[in-house]
Design a protein around this motif. Structure first.
Motif, mmCIF file in Angstrom:
data_model
loop_
_atom_site.group_PDB
_atom_site.id
_atom_site.type_symbol
_atom_site.label_atom_id
_atom_site.label_comp_id
_atom_site.label_asym_id
_atom_site.label_seq_id
_atom_site.Cartn_x
_atom_site.Cartn_y
_atom_site.Cartn_z
ATOM 1 N N ALA A 170 5.048 -24.168 -5.266
ATOM 2 C CA ALA A 170 5.959 -24.689 -6.288
ATOM 3 C C ALA A 170 5.125 -25.351 -7.381
ATOM 4 O O ALA A 170 4.151 -26.053 -7.082
ATOM 5 N N PHE A 171 5.493 -25.113 -8.632
ATOM 6 C CA PHE A 171 4.739 -25.640 -9.764
ATOM 7 C C PHE A 171 5.110 -27.104 -10.014
ATOM 8 O O PHE A 171 6.286 -27.451 -10.087
ATOM 9 N N ILE A 172 4.079 -27.954 -10.163
ATOM 10 C CA ILE A 172 4.290 -29.376 -10.441
ATOM 11 C C ILE A 172 4.033 -29.699 -11.913
ATOM 12 O O ILE A 172 4.855 -30.335 -12.577
ATOM 13 N N GLY A 173 2.910 -29.227 -12.451
ATOM 14 C CA GLY A 173 2.640 -29.527 -13.859
ATOM 15 C C GLY A 173 1.277 -29.034 -14.311
ATOM 16 O O GLY A 173 0.435 -28.612 -13.514
ATOM 17 N N ARG A 174 1.062 -29.052 -15.611
ATOM 18 C CA ARG A 174 -0.219 -28.675 -16.208
ATOM 19 C C ARG A 174 -0.826 -29.892 -16.888
ATOM 20 O O ARG A 174 -0.124 -30.806 -17.343
ATOM 21 N N GLN A 175 -2.161 -29.918 -16.939
ATOM 22 C CA GLN A 175 -2.882 -31.046 -17.534
ATOM 23 C C GLN A 175 -2.316 -32.378 -17.025
ATOM 24 O O GLN A 175 -1.990 -33.292 -17.783
ATOM 25 N N VAL A 176 -2.211 -32.463 -15.709
ATOM 26 C CA VAL A 176 -1.655 -33.657 -15.070
ATOM 27 C C VAL A 176 -2.707 -34.763 -15.072
ATOM 28 O O VAL A 176 -3.789 -34.607 -14.501
ATOM 29 N N ARG A 177 -2.361 -35.881 -15.710
ATOM 30 C CA ARG A 177 -3.349 -36.949 -15.923
ATOM 31 C C ARG A 177 -3.294 -37.998 -14.816
ATOM 32 O O ARG A 177 -2.223 -38.331 -14.321
ATOM 33 N N PHE A 178 -4.475 -38.494 -14.448
ATOM 34 C CA PHE A 178 -4.541 -39.686 -13.604
ATOM 35 C C PHE A 178 -5.679 -40.555 -14.137
ATOM 36 O O PHE A 178 -6.592 -40.084 -14.814
ATOM 37 N N THR A 179 -5.609 -41.835 -13.836
ATOM 38 C CA THR A 179 -6.548 -42.807 -14.426
ATOM 39 C C THR A 179 -7.066 -43.768 -13.360
ATOM 40 O O THR A 179 -6.307 -44.241 -12.515
ATOM 41 N N PHE A 180 -8.358 -44.034 -13.407
ATOM 42 C CA PHE A 180 -8.918 -45.151 -12.644
ATOM 43 C C PHE A 180 -10.176 -45.638 -13.371
ATOM 44 O O PHE A 180 -10.859 -44.881 -14.056
ATOM 45 N N ASP A 181 -10.444 -46.935 -13.226
ATOM 46 C CA ASP A 181 -11.548 -47.588 -13.937
ATOM 47 C C ASP A 181 -11.480 -47.315 -15.432
ATOM 48 O O ASP A 181 -12.505 -47.101 -16.099
ATOM 49 N N GLU A 182 -10.239 -47.285 -15.956
ATOM 50 C CA GLU A 182 -9.978 -47.112 -17.385
ATOM 51 C C GLU A 182 -10.460 -45.758 -17.929
ATOM 52 O O GLU A 182 -10.628 -45.594 -19.140
ATOM 53 N N LYS A 183 -10.683 -44.820 -17.032
ATOM 54 C CA LYS A 183 -11.076 -43.480 -17.460
ATOM 55 C C LYS A 183 -9.963 -42.501 -17.100
ATOM 56 O O LYS A 183 -9.352 -42.592 -16.031
ATOM 57 N N HIS A 184 -9.698 -41.573 -18.002
ATOM 58 C CA HIS A 184 -8.621 -40.619 -17.816
ATOM 59 C C HIS A 184 -9.176 -39.254 -17.391
ATOM 60 O O HIS A 184 -10.198 -38.798 -17.921
ATOM 61 N N PHE A 185 -8.488 -38.634 -16.468
ATOM 62 C CA PHE A 185 -8.868 -37.301 -15.990
ATOM 63 C C PHE A 185 -7.621 -36.422 -15.972
ATOM 64 O O PHE A 185 -6.504 -36.905 -15.779
ATOM 65 N N ARG A 186 -7.815 -35.114 -16.151
ATOM 66 C CA ARG A 186 -6.695 -34.182 -16.170
ATOM 67 C C ARG A 186 -6.982 -32.972 -15.277
ATOM 68 O O ARG A 186 -8.046 -32.361 -15.380
ATOM 69 N N VAL A 187 -6.017 -32.667 -14.434
ATOM 70 C CA VAL A 187 -6.107 -31.476 -13.586
ATOM 71 C C VAL A 187 -5.398 -30.343 -14.316
ATOM 72 O O VAL A 187 -4.253 -30.507 -14.754
ATOM 73 N N ASP A 188 -6.064 -29.195 -14.456
ATOM 74 C CA ASP A 188 -5.492 -28.089 -15.230
ATOM 75 C C ASP A 188 -4.098 -27.717 -14.739
ATOM 76 O O ASP A 188 -3.137 -27.675 -15.517
#
Length: 349
Positions: free
Chosen positions: A233-251
């Motif tokens: 099941a599809f959840i999302g694209r460019q899903v962002r998460f943050t820790f230590d004030e840095k942002h990351f995105r999962v394709d």
């Protein structure tokens, strides 16, 4: 008429319409099953009649030719010599298998045959052209379980789904593919190498960015889900998460309900490197520690890349890795010859 009354009437209409649609589907399924069983029986009768006249070499040809002429005269189209030969071939391929199953399970012939033939005649015409018995049984099982249309069956066969699944399995597991279809019990069961993305419409040597590749996949999400396999099941694209004030995105983020876990996909248009694997390891660790629920299983990470060095992947990942996978993707359908060569190279490694 009030809004409530309109809604009540609409709900009533929808329920009646749903009932009729279901009835029509059942009628179509019953007609298809009856047609397949009838063609099987015609094939059986032709074979048995030919065997009765086996002393005359031309007897079989004359039977089919004469039968075609008389049936066409009385029942119209659908009984050409070619069609009757297909019915004969259908019985020759499935007859022995069906009879043995009926005897072993102590069912009557009619009951067993009705239970076994769950696809349309068009599906069986396609399946009969598959020479490998195990491969044919696999596609028959998958087409029925997943309710594949003829077009989808053709696509899965053209993309060599069976061969790609065989690549990651031992002999016992390969045999289970033909008997049970694809069973998803652990992460590796759902992984393919390569993934075939011909539906996104990108030529093999075309220049494009990872963003463009991602957009093409999203545009053809339904096809991509079918290529991924069961339970996604599809959840999302460019899903962002943050820790230590840095942002990351999962394709791309998916959830597999059979494995009960998140599946993260990263897209790479070049050759995979150890930094890519390390990045995916970090993504997976984050989801395991901060996103997944206690009752859910560990997150899976898949890196889809144009090329990879298997030795590099093996050395970079943990020795008993069961969570992170690197697979190639292709934007054109591979030929059967290419797949056979790939299988042989894997076996000889």
């Amino acid at each position: 008429m009030s809004k409530i009354e309109r809604n009540t009437k609409n709900n009533f209409y929808e329920k009646v319409a749903d009932l009729l649609k279901e009835a029509r589907r059942n009628v179509v399924q019953t007609v298809n099953k009856t047609m397949v069983y009838t063609y099987f029986e015609i094939g059986r009768m032709i074979v048995e009649e030919e065997q009765n006249g086996k002393e005359r070499a031309e007897y079989g040809k004359q039977i089919i030719k004469e039968l075609s002429k008389r049936l066409t005269s009385e029942f119209g189209k659908g009984f050409s010599v070619t069609n009757l030969q297909q019915m004969k071939g259908f019985y020759n391929i499935y007859g022995k298998q069906q009879t043995l199953s009926a005897k072993s399970e102590k069912h009557s012939k009619t009951e067993k045959l009705s239970a076994e033939f769950n696809l349309s005649w068009s599906h069986y015409l396609k399946l009969m052209r598959i020479d490998n018995i195990d491969e044919r049984k696999f596609y028959e099982k998958e087409a029925y379980v997943n309710n594949w249309s003829l077009r989808e069956l053709q696509r899965q066969f053209d993309s060599a789904l069976y061969e790609r699944l065989v690549l990651s399995r031992d002999k016992k597991a390969v045999k289970e593919l033909s008997e049970k279809g694809q069973i998803v019990e652990k992460p590796s069961d759902t992984i393919k190498d390569p993934y075939v993305l011909e539906f996104i419409g990108l030529p093999e040597n075309a220049k494009y960015t990872e963003t463009e590749l991602e957009q093409r996949i999203i545009d053809e999400l339904e096809h991509f889900l079918l290529e991924l396999g069961k339970g996604y099941a599809f959840i999302g694209r460019q899903v962002r998460f943050t820790f230590d004030e840095k942002h990351f995105r999962v394709d791309l983020v998916f959830y597999n309900r059979l494995l009960q876990c998140f599946v993260l996909i990263d897209l790479k248009i070049g050759e995979i490197n150890h930094q890519d694997l390390g990045q995916m390891q970090m993504y997976v660790n984050y989801y395991d520690r901060f996103v997944k629920l206690d009752h859910e299983n560990k997150t899976i990470g898949i890196i889809l890349c144009r090329d990879k060095n298997d030795t590099l992947v093996e050395i970079t990942l943990p020795e008993k890795n069961k969570q992170i996978f690197a697979s190639k993707y292709q934007t054109v359908l591979p030929s059967k010859k290419e797949l056979i060569q790939l299988i042989e190279s894997k076996i000889n490694e």
